[in-house]
Motif scaffolding. Structure first.
Motif: not given
Length: 368
Positions: A155-174
């Motif tokens: 199954x597609x795992x859920x995302x419980x939280x996200x964090x952003x770093x616009x300087x590196x152009x990244x989104x982090x997902x838990x």
């Protein structure tokens, strides 16, 4: 109930039943996350606050409009239902988090394993979104599925939280598969996978100064990761050597201060504060209920959990104050630059508390 509400000649049983069901559904919904929208106006009462709820909706509310309709005067349990500026179906299943990317893109994540993004200005100017329509996002990222025997997909795992770093152009997902994912915003693809936790990840924060991330997991640990190598460089196990912590619990929430030198972890009924340069725990505090969200407010800590209280502590873990808040169980804390705090949680409630500790505005969120 007044006679005018019991007019038998105009009795509509279907409408009465639908109204009761809608009221029960509202009372059982949960606002899992709120975020103050970017606004150059320093007056917090003119700001918008974004909500992510258990019905998958993403909505925006004007604090000034809520005050005008009297949401600040109703106390007890008679909180008014606020009218959103926009209300959209963000996710199939609960929406767990909302963040802003570069102040122009509103991001959300949820139980469907997606990270979606909308242009903030377009949302505010849209009329169709008021009807709860599925407004098409400009960004739609889906967590990868794992291959099992004979090519079967997990199954597609859920995302419980996200964090952003616009300087590196990244989104982090838990994510719910025990992994954290780093998404490249330009290419819209996963560029790094962080593996090491043995259970799903509750929360994630980005350390922009050191190019690291920190995750908190159901396995009872928090981990610090190097973003370049995707390797874990430190495992934090709050309460491992403390005799007061007598049972295993998940690290349900984490927060990083602005200097990125201090970390606070919520694990069951305990809050621990860590000095990251020294890599040591400086305080451990027991709370009356499970901690569900924490944030730093300068050199102090704000915490909420499975009780209707907003607790303020110092870095030594001493409780400075406790304020009664509307949600019986609070899941989210948001802090405005002016010092105004938003507490949200069970019952679709959002409680806006001033920097002086008074309740400025309390309202229920409308569902889809």
């Amino acid at each position: 109930m007044g006679v005018e509400k019991m007019d038998c000649t105009n009795w509509d049983e279907d409408s009465y039943r639908d109204g009761i069901l809608q009221e029960r559904e509202t009372l059982s919904r949960t606002v899992f996350r709120t975020a103050f929208a970017p606004n150059p106006n320093p007056n917090p009462n003119s700001d918008h606050i974004i909500t992510a709820s258990s019905d998958g909706s993403i909505a925006s509310y004007s604090i000034s409009a809520c005050l005008e309709m009297g949401c600040g005067s109703a106390r007890g349990r008679n909180w008014l239902m606020a009218e959103p500026q926009f209300l959209i179906q963000g996710h199939d299943g609960p929406a767990y988090d909302v963040k802003f990317y570069d102040d122009s893109l509103l991001l959300s994540c949820g139980d469907d394993g997606r990270i979606r993004g909308w242009k903030w200005n377009e949302l505010l100017g849209s009329e169709v979104s008021m009807e709860g329509a599925k407004m098409k996002p400009i960004l739609d990222l889906v967590n990868p599925q794992h291959k099992g025997p004979w090519g079967a997909l997990s199954p597609i795992p859920e995302n419980n939280s996200i964090a952003v770093d616009s300087q590196s152009g990244s989104i982090y997902a838990a994510a719910g598969d025990s992994c954290a994912y780093c998404w490249d915003m330009e290419k819209c693809e996963v560029k790094t996978v962080f593996k090491g936790h043995s259970n799903y990840i509750h929360s994630i924060v980005s350390c922009k100064l050191s190019n690291q991330i920190i995750t908190g997991s159901e396995d009872g640990t928090a981990r610090i990761w190097d973003c370049k190598s995707a390797k874990c460089i430190q495992v934090i196990d709050p309460g491992k050597d403390d005799k007061k912590v007598s049972f295993p619990s998940a690290v349900s929430c984490i927060a990083l201060d602005s200097s990125e030198s201090w970390l606070v972890c919520g694990k069951g009924q305990f809050l621990s504060v860590w000095n990251l340069p020294a890599r040591e725990c400086v305080s451990m505090t027991k709370t009356n209920a499970s901690v569900q969200d924490v944030i730093f407010d300068n050199n102090q800590i704000l915490a909420v959990g499975a009780e209707p209280l907003l607790t303020r502590l110092n870095m030594n873990g001493d409780i400075l104050s406790q304020i009664q808040c509307a949600p019986q169980s609070a899941f989210s804390l948001s802090l405005h630059p002016s010092g105004v705090t938003a507490v949200s949680g069970y019952g679709a409630l959002v409680d806006i508390i001033s920097q002086f500790g008074s309740h400025s505005c309390t309202f229920r969120c409308r569902g889809l």
